[in-house]
Design a protein around this motif. Structure first.
Motif, PDB file in Angstrom:
ATOM      1  N   GLN A  63      -6.108  27.394 -18.984  1.00  0.00           N
ATOM      2  CA  GLN A  63      -4.920  26.541 -18.913  1.00  0.00           C
ATOM      3  C   GLN A  63      -4.890  25.558 -20.070  1.00  0.00           C
ATOM      4  O   GLN A  63      -3.831  25.288 -20.659  1.00  0.00           O
ATOM      5  CB  GLN A  63      -4.899  25.791 -17.576  1.00  0.00           C
ATOM      6  N   LYS A  79      -3.888  27.501 -23.123  1.00  0.00           N
ATOM      7  CA  LYS A  79      -2.461  27.799 -23.067  1.00  0.00           C
ATOM      8  C   LYS A  79      -1.634  26.581 -23.461  1.00  0.00           C
ATOM      9  O   LYS A  79      -0.613  26.700 -24.156  1.00  0.00           O
ATOM     10  CB  LYS A  79      -2.096  28.260 -21.662  1.00  0.00           C
ATOM     11  N   GLU A 114     -10.423  29.218 -15.188  1.00  0.00           N
ATOM     12  CA  GLU A 114      -8.985  29.000 -15.154  1.00  0.00           C
ATOM     13  C   GLU A 114      -8.599  27.683 -15.817  1.00  0.00           C
ATOM     14  O   GLU A 114      -7.560  27.590 -16.484  1.00  0.00           O
ATOM     15  CB  GLU A 114      -8.489  29.028 -13.703  1.00  0.00           C
TER      16      GLU A 114
END
Length: 556
Positions: A278, A281, A274
């Motif tokens: 992130q 992103k 994750e």
């Protein structure tokens, strides 16, 4: 069987029927008034013939019935044997499947026991990823590659994952070390220095990523500097080093996708954590506003910026965080890229491709539309031959606008060059997709020859004519070959100046030598002569024509 018996009983009663008929015929003949022409023997022979024919046919039918029964019995026996064989194979398959299931359950239970009995200390990300790779992938990077005996990940023989083929490749030692050290800058420089071997690098980089503690973070580190902080060049041209760096970034993301496609779910979740998603992103959100300044016509379907953005979303599985309409607008900007079709599949845009193809058609990119139609099997909805003819007609229409009466020569040359490029692109597309039967290339090749011939003639016509040197009238300068002279070391002839040519009778070889010296009379005593030359004007007349002067008298 009852029908057969009834037929047999009927045939047996034929003789009694004939006797009854004979008695009836005799009684009729005794009571007749006129002699009948019919005779009983003829009737009897006729009926006996019918009886024999019926019996023969009856026996044939019995034989055929017996043969049919025999074949039916054999077919049933064969069917029973095959059924038994299928049941035996099914039973054996179930036994093998049960054994594999038991082995898998044993392996799972063993892994759970090892996990429950593991020490409390939490391993690092790289160690957990390496352990999961060894568990999930039988063709993964060999466990002996990263051991205490070989901590730096130097030269090893590694086996490629099934995605890349079932053969072994010996990776570059520097490549393995750079990935093991998480050196993104050095990795960029290494790829740039070995760009001539780009194909082999693309096969070996996914393997070298296995030596990295966190390959996804290594790739994200390599994206730093994709958009430099310095101001762009004033002339609008992109730096060659920047273009090379961007191509390297795209290739590294593609190599990471190859690596991830060969991992199991556990390993994939470890690599694409994750935190990694992130971070990817955040990078994508920083790039997205910069893409709004790009224009589809200016990119010409070959935008590295749009390609890198879409590849970032596909590699790190963050497509769902962005709007689909925004991604569809970027596809025409990368339509000429070799990876365009595979990139659309990775982004989950396969169902939207008809709309993308229509956008390409309306923007004059029929060749790219054809490539997309073949990649997604949409050739029935978008016929390639019709698109090629449309593209070629537009190219010829633009060429007709550049005729001498409509435009300047420079503009005319530009339009002709566009048509030439378009015809060549059509021929290449026909050959790539094997459309020769539907669209012959011979007329197109003739058109190319015409355009190239006209281009060459126009080039010769526009070249400046070089001034030709004037040829002097009269005698031309004389070149004397002195190769036979022993004093001449060069072996080249002596060029006489054009304005004052050498005297014709100088150095006459037939007046020298021992024979002429013996025949010649002794030289007279030296005398003094006085010459009073007139005002000479050289070897030229007054009208500037050159002439050859007569030889002077010979003196000994």
């Amino acid at each position: 069987m009852e029908d057969t018996r009834s037929v047999a009983s009927f045939m047996d009663s034929t003789s009694s029927k004939i006797q009854q008929l004979q008695r009836a015929f005799a009684e009729l003949e005794s009571q007749r008034a006129v002699t009948l022409n019919l005779k009983w023997k003829e009737l009897e022979e006729h009926f006996h013939g019918l009886e024999r024919s019926l019996k023969r046919r009856f026996h044939e039918l019995e034989d055929q019935e017996k043969e049919y029964e025999t074949k039916t019995r054999k077919a049933q026996e064969l069917l029973e044997k095959k059924k038994a064989a299928v049941e035996a194979k099914e039973k054996a398959s179930l036994e093998r499947l049960q054994k594999k299931r038991d082995a898998a359950m044993f392996a799972i239970n063993s892994a759970l026991d090892n996990y429950n009995n593991a020490p409390i200390s939490k391993p690092s990300i790289g160690e957990r990823w390496r352990q999961s790779v060894v568990r999930d992938s039988p063709n993964a990077f060999a466990a002996d590659s990263i051991t205490d005996d070989n901590p730096d990940g130097s030269v090893q023989d590694v086996q490629i994952s099934p995605v890349m083929g079932n053969f072994e490749v010996k990776a570059y030692p520097q490549l393995l070390k750079l990935c093991g050290d998480m050196d993104s800058t050095g990795l960029h420089k290494f790829v740039s220095d070995n760009r001539k071997n780009l194909a082999s690098l693309k096969e070996e980089i996914p393997i070298a990523f296995r030596a990295a503690a966190n390959p996804a973070s290594l790739v994200l580190d390599s994206l730093e500097g994709f958009y430099p902080m310095e101001a762009p060049n004033p002339d609008g041209k992109k730096d060659a080093n920047l273009l090379g760096m961007r191509r390297t970034c795209i290739m590294l993301m593609e190599c990471l996708s190859i690596l991830l496609s060969g991992l199991g779910l556990n390993s994939l979740g470890t690599v694409l954590s994750e935190s990694v998603k992130q971070r990817a992103k955040t990078i994508a959100e920083g790039w997205n506003p910069l893409l709004e300044t790009l224009e589809m016509d200016a990119c010409n379907g070959n935008s590295l910026e749009a390609h890198a953005f879409l590849q970032l979303l596909a590699t790190f599985a963050i497509v769902s965080d962005f709007k689909e309409d925004e991604l569809l607008k970027l596809i025409p900007m990368v339509s000429r890229r070799r990876q365009a079709a595979e990139l659309c599949r990775s982004l989950g845009l396969s169902e939207k491709m008809p709309g993308v193809i229509e956008v390409l058609m309306n923007s004059g990119k029929q060749i790219d539309a054809i490539n997309m139609a073949f990649a997604f099997q949409l050739t029935e909805q978008f016929p390639p031959v019709a698109l090629l003819k449309s593209y070629l007609s537009e190219a010829r229409r633009s060429s007709s606008q550049g005729r001498p009466g409509n435009a300047s020569p420079a503009v005319q040359d530009e339009f002709n060059e566009r048509e030439l490029t378009g015809v060549k692109a059509v021929i290449k597309c026909i050959e790539e997709h094997n459309l020769e039967e539907q669209y012959p290339v011979e007329p197109l090749q003739k058109r190319i020859l015409q355009l190239e011939k006209a281009k060459a003639e126009k080039k010769r016509a526009t070249e400046p004519t070089k001034p030709q040197p004037k040829r002097p009238r009269g005698a031309q300068p004389r070149v004397t070959d002195n190769n036979n002279n022993n004093n001449n070391k060069t072996g080249y002839g002596r060029v006489i100046p054009e304005r004052y040519p050498q005297y014709v009778y100088d150095n006459r070889p037939f007046l020298s030598g021992p024979i002429m010296a013996a025949q010649a009379p002794p030289p007279p005593a030296p005398q003094t002569y006085t010459f009073s030359p007139a005002p000479a004007h050289g070897n030229f007349y007054g009208n500037c024509y050159q002439y050859q002067a007569p030889p002077p008298p010979y003196f000994h």
